[in-house]
Write an enzyme that holds these catalytic residues in place. Structure first.
Site, PDB file in Angstrom:
ATOM      1  N   ARG A 142      43.437  12.220  50.000  1.00  0.00           N
ATOM      2  CA  ARG A 142      41.514  13.443  50.387  1.00  0.00           C
ATOM      3  C   ARG A 142      41.541  13.283  48.596  1.00  0.00           C
ATOM      4  O   ARG A 142      40.447  13.058  48.570  1.00  0.00           O
ATOM      5  CB  ARG A 142      42.304  15.121  50.499  1.00  0.00           C
ATOM      6  CG  ARG A 142      40.691  15.836  50.490  1.00  0.00           C
ATOM      7  CD  ARG A 142      41.155  17.290  50.873  1.00  0.00           C
ATOM      8  NE  ARG A 142      40.378  17.776  50.818  1.00  0.00           N
ATOM      9  CZ  ARG A 142      39.746  18.940  50.525  1.00  0.00           C
ATOM     10  NH1 ARG A 142      40.986  19.747  49.994  1.00  0.00           N
ATOM     11  NH2 ARG A 142      38.882  20.117  50.707  1.00  0.00           N
ATOM     12  N   ASN A 183      37.923  22.350  45.822  1.00  0.00           N
ATOM     13  CA  ASN A 183      38.941  21.955  45.483  1.00  0.00           C
ATOM     14  C   ASN A 183      39.872  23.160  44.773  1.00  0.00           C
ATOM     15  O   ASN A 183      41.115  23.051  45.204  1.00  0.00           O
ATOM     16  CB  ASN A 183      38.990  20.734  44.266  1.00  0.00           C
ATOM     17  CG  ASN A 183      38.206  19.876  44.543  1.00  0.00           C
ATOM     18  OD1 ASN A 183      38.355  19.159  45.342  1.00  0.00           O
ATOM     19  ND2 ASN A 183      37.643  18.780  43.589  1.00  0.00           N
ATOM     20  N   HIS A 228      37.818  13.229  47.502  1.00  0.00           N
ATOM     21  CA  HIS A 228      37.427  13.474  46.268  1.00  0.00           C
ATOM     22  C   HIS A 228      36.981  13.052  44.575  1.00  0.00           C
ATOM     23  O   HIS A 228      35.821  13.488  43.942  1.00  0.00           O
ATOM     24  CB  HIS A 228      38.140  15.297  46.162  1.00  0.00           C
ATOM     25  CG  HIS A 228      37.886  15.566  47.292  1.00  0.00           C
ATOM     26  ND1 HIS A 228      38.190  17.149  47.589  1.00  0.00           N
ATOM     27  CD2 HIS A 228      37.340  15.933  48.746  1.00  0.00           C
ATOM     28  CE1 HIS A 228      37.504  17.577  48.375  1.00  0.00           C
ATOM     29  NE2 HIS A 228      37.530  17.019  49.418  1.00  0.00           N
ATOM     30  N   HIS A 234      41.106  12.913  59.098  1.00  0.00           N
ATOM     31  CA  HIS A 234      41.429  14.498  59.364  1.00  0.00           C
ATOM     32  C   HIS A 234      42.160  14.122  61.510  1.00  0.00           C
ATOM     33  O   HIS A 234      42.854  15.141  60.610  1.00  0.00           O
ATOM     34  CB  HIS A 234      40.346  14.943  59.872  1.00  0.00           C
ATOM     35  CG  HIS A 234      39.637  14.622  58.500  1.00  0.00           C
ATOM     36  ND1 HIS A 234      38.621  16.053  58.811  1.00  0.00           N
ATOM     37  CD2 HIS A 234      40.199  15.266  56.917  1.00  0.00           C
ATOM     38  CE1 HIS A 234      37.853  15.595  57.410  1.00  0.00           C
ATOM     39  NE2 HIS A 234      38.821  15.664  56.018  1.00  0.00           N
TER      40      HIS A 234
HETATM   41  C1  HEM Z   1      31.973  15.119  56.127  1.00  0.00           C
HETATM   42  C2  HEM Z   1      33.295  15.188  55.617  1.00  0.00           C
HETATM   43  C3  HEM Z   1      34.594  16.090  55.188  1.00  0.00           C
HETATM   44  C4  HEM Z   1      34.357  17.385  55.213  1.00  0.00           C
HETATM   45  C5  HEM Z   1      32.954  18.299  54.818  1.00  0.00           C
HETATM   46  C6  HEM Z   1      35.816  17.890  54.816  1.00  0.00           C
HETATM   47  C7  HEM Z   1      36.542  18.509  54.379  1.00  0.00           C
HETATM   48  C8  HEM Z   1      37.468  19.190  54.419  1.00  0.00           C
HETATM   49  C9  HEM Z   1      38.704  20.577  54.927  1.00  0.00           C
HETATM   50  C10 HEM Z   1      37.271  21.299  54.227  1.00  0.00           C
HETATM   51  C11 HEM Z   1      39.638  19.963  54.689  1.00  0.00           C
HETATM   52  C12 HEM Z   1      40.824  21.083  54.105  1.00  0.00           C
HETATM   53  C13 HEM Z   1      40.863  21.364  53.315  1.00  0.00           C
HETATM   54  C14 HEM Z   1      41.839  23.213  52.958  1.00  0.00           C
HETATM   55  O1  HEM Z   1      41.981  23.963  54.077  1.00  0.00           O
HETATM   56  O2  HEM Z   1      42.190  23.525  51.741  1.00  0.00           O
HETATM   57  C15 HEM Z   1      39.543  18.968  54.328  1.00  0.00           C
HETATM   58  C16 HEM Z   1      41.522  18.559  54.333  1.00  0.00           C
HETATM   59  C17 HEM Z   1      41.412  16.858  54.544  1.00  0.00           C
HETATM   60  N1  HEM Z   1      40.905  15.746  54.518  1.00  0.00           N
HETATM   61 FE1  HEM Z   1      38.426  16.617  54.372  1.00  0.00          FE
HETATM   62  N2  HEM Z   1      36.113  16.200  54.829  1.00  0.00           N
HETATM   63  C18 HEM Z   1      35.821  15.341  54.883  1.00  0.00           C
HETATM   64  C19 HEM Z   1      35.626  14.212  54.943  1.00  0.00           C
HETATM   65  C20 HEM Z   1      37.065  13.573  54.421  1.00  0.00           C
HETATM   66  C21 HEM Z   1      37.215  11.869  53.984  1.00  0.00           C
HETATM   67  C22 HEM Z   1      35.944  11.339  54.084  1.00  0.00           C
HETATM   68  C23 HEM Z   1      38.851  11.946  53.670  1.00  0.00           C
HETATM   69  C24 HEM Z   1      39.773  10.603  53.194  1.00  0.00           C
HETATM   70  C25 HEM Z   1      39.131   8.944  53.643  1.00  0.00           C
HETATM   71  C26 HEM Z   1      39.175  12.691  53.962  1.00  0.00           C
HETATM   72  C27 HEM Z   1      40.509  13.904  54.255  1.00  0.00           C
HETATM   73  C28 HEM Z   1      41.461  14.687  54.413  1.00  0.00           C
HETATM   74  C29 HEM Z   1      42.198  14.893  54.256  1.00  0.00           C
HETATM   75  C30 HEM Z   1      43.594  14.125  54.157  1.00  0.00           C
HETATM   76  C31 HEM Z   1      42.693  16.238  54.318  1.00  0.00           C
HETATM   77  C32 HEM Z   1      43.807  17.261  54.554  1.00  0.00           C
HETATM   78  C33 HEM Z   1      44.937  17.143  52.711  1.00  0.00           C
HETATM   79  C34 HEM Z   1      45.847  18.627  52.766  1.00  0.00           C
HETATM   80  O3  HEM Z   1      46.761  18.028  53.690  1.00  0.00           O
HETATM   81  O4  HEM Z   1      46.667  18.555  52.199  1.00  0.00           O
HETATM   82  N3  HEM Z   1      38.313  14.381  54.135  1.00  0.00           N
HETATM   83  N4  HEM Z   1      38.177  18.440  54.365  1.00  0.00           N
HETATM   84 CA   LIG Z   2      35.062  10.396  39.658  1.00  0.00          CA
END
Ligand code: HEM
Ligand SMILES: [Ca+2]
Ligand SMILES: [Ca+2]
Length: 309
Positions: A39, A71, A43, A169
């Protein structure tokens, strides 16, 4: 000047192995670290390009990206990035940028979780400033489909890239606060999101009590309820049966604005073929890693990822 996989071949030949070793070690204590590192690269690249801007700490004169809504209390893994940087500074001082560390860590994390392998393009340099306002504009789980696809398109990522990258995800966790509205008060209706599978909704409500019932919103949920720690295509199968966790996950099946293409057929394709998902994910990660890199004599190679030199 362009990025290339062999950028550190002469100056820091073991960079990939070194990053991998530190991540392997971190993972024994914290299996979630693979998702968290993946992630961070996203970001970083979406704000000022892949320049390590995300890693800069707040100073009296500069707001950090870490303080932005997407973040704060959420992005994690920074101490592991520090460990990687310290190990590399020992092996090859002043050579490997923090932006490249995030790109390498993302690939290695995907691979260690069972996902595809690819040769990471390298040679990015680190930027000199964080961009708080840019980070406030990161894709949000409450953005409608067209806003999400537009934010990706603005960075040269098409609908296939968008759907493939959301497949990240397939691993990791999200806090209850990111789905609370879907569970209890969807779009101000006082009801749950009607697109949520009823059994899944019931399970999520147990994990995430309403604020009135004492829920503090920090409980964790698997982004992929089927295989939470394995990088596979089951994320898309979940969405097909209305088990996407975030509204933005499930939104890939929602009707696009007039004139825009539906993303649903891409979800279907990836649900049916892990090989096609992996192939498109690799392509999209390389494209994302190529967003506005600093090369040549632009920027610097930071000694500590948290501060400019
Ligand atoms: C449509 C775009 C996206 C949205 C709205 C989004 C939103 C989110 C949200 C809200 C979380 C949970 C954060 C939390 O509760 O602390 C999350 C987790 C995560 N996102 Fe996304 N995300 C998006 C795209 C992506 C992309 C493009 C990647 C990587 C290529 C990604 C990788 C991850 C990963 C791996 C997690 C889990 C992180 C952890 O467990 O520490 N996301 N995302
Ligand atoms: Ca940057
Ligand atoms: Ca999975």
């Amino acid at each position: 000047q362009q990025l290339s996989p062999g950028y550190y071949d002469a100056s820091c030949p073991h960079v990939h192995d070194t990053v991998r070793r530190v991540i392997q070690e971190a993972r024994t204590a914290d299996p979630r670290i693979l998702a968290s590192l993946l992630r961070l690269h996203f970001h970083d690249c979406f704000v000022n390009g892949c320049d390590g801007s995300l890693l800069l700490d707040e100073t009296p004169t500069m707001r950090s990206e870490k303080a932005a809504d997407a973040n704060v209390g959420s992005a994690r893994g920074f101490p592991v990035v520090d460990d990687i940087k310290a190990t590399l500074e020992h092996a090859c001082p002043g050579v490997v940028s923090c932006a490249d560390i995030l790109a390498l860590a993302a690939e290695i994390s995907v691979e260690l979780a069972g996902g595809p392998y690819w040769r990471v393009m390298l040679g990015r340099r680190d930027g000199m400033a964080a961009n708080f306002d840019g980070a406030q504009n990161l894709p949000s789980p409450t953005d409608p489909l067209d806003d999400l696809t537009q934010k990706f398109a603005d960075l040269g990522l098409d609908d296939t890239d968008f759907v493939a990258l959301q497949g990240a995800h397939t691993i990791g966790r999200a806090q209850c606060q990111t789905i609370q509205d879907r569970l209890y008060n969807f779009s101000g209706t006082g009801q749950a999101d009607p697109t949520l599978d009823p059994a899944y909704l019931a399970a999520l409500r147990r994990r995430c009590p309403a604020a009135a019932a004492g829920g503090d919103g920090t409980g964790l949920n698997d982004l992929d309820p089927a295989t939470p720690d394995t990088f596979d295509n089951s994320y898309y199968a979940n969405i097909r049966c209305n088990r996407g966790l975030l509204r933005s996950d499930q939104a890939m099946l929602s009707a696009p604005e007039e004139g825009a293409e539906s993303t649903a057929p891409i979800v279907e394709r990836f649900a049916n073929s892990q090989a096609q998902f992996f192939q498109s994910f690799v392509t999209a990660m390389i494209k994302m890693g190529n967003i506005a890199p600093l090369t040549g004599s632009m920027g610097e190679v930071r000694r500590s990822c948290r501060v400019v030199n």
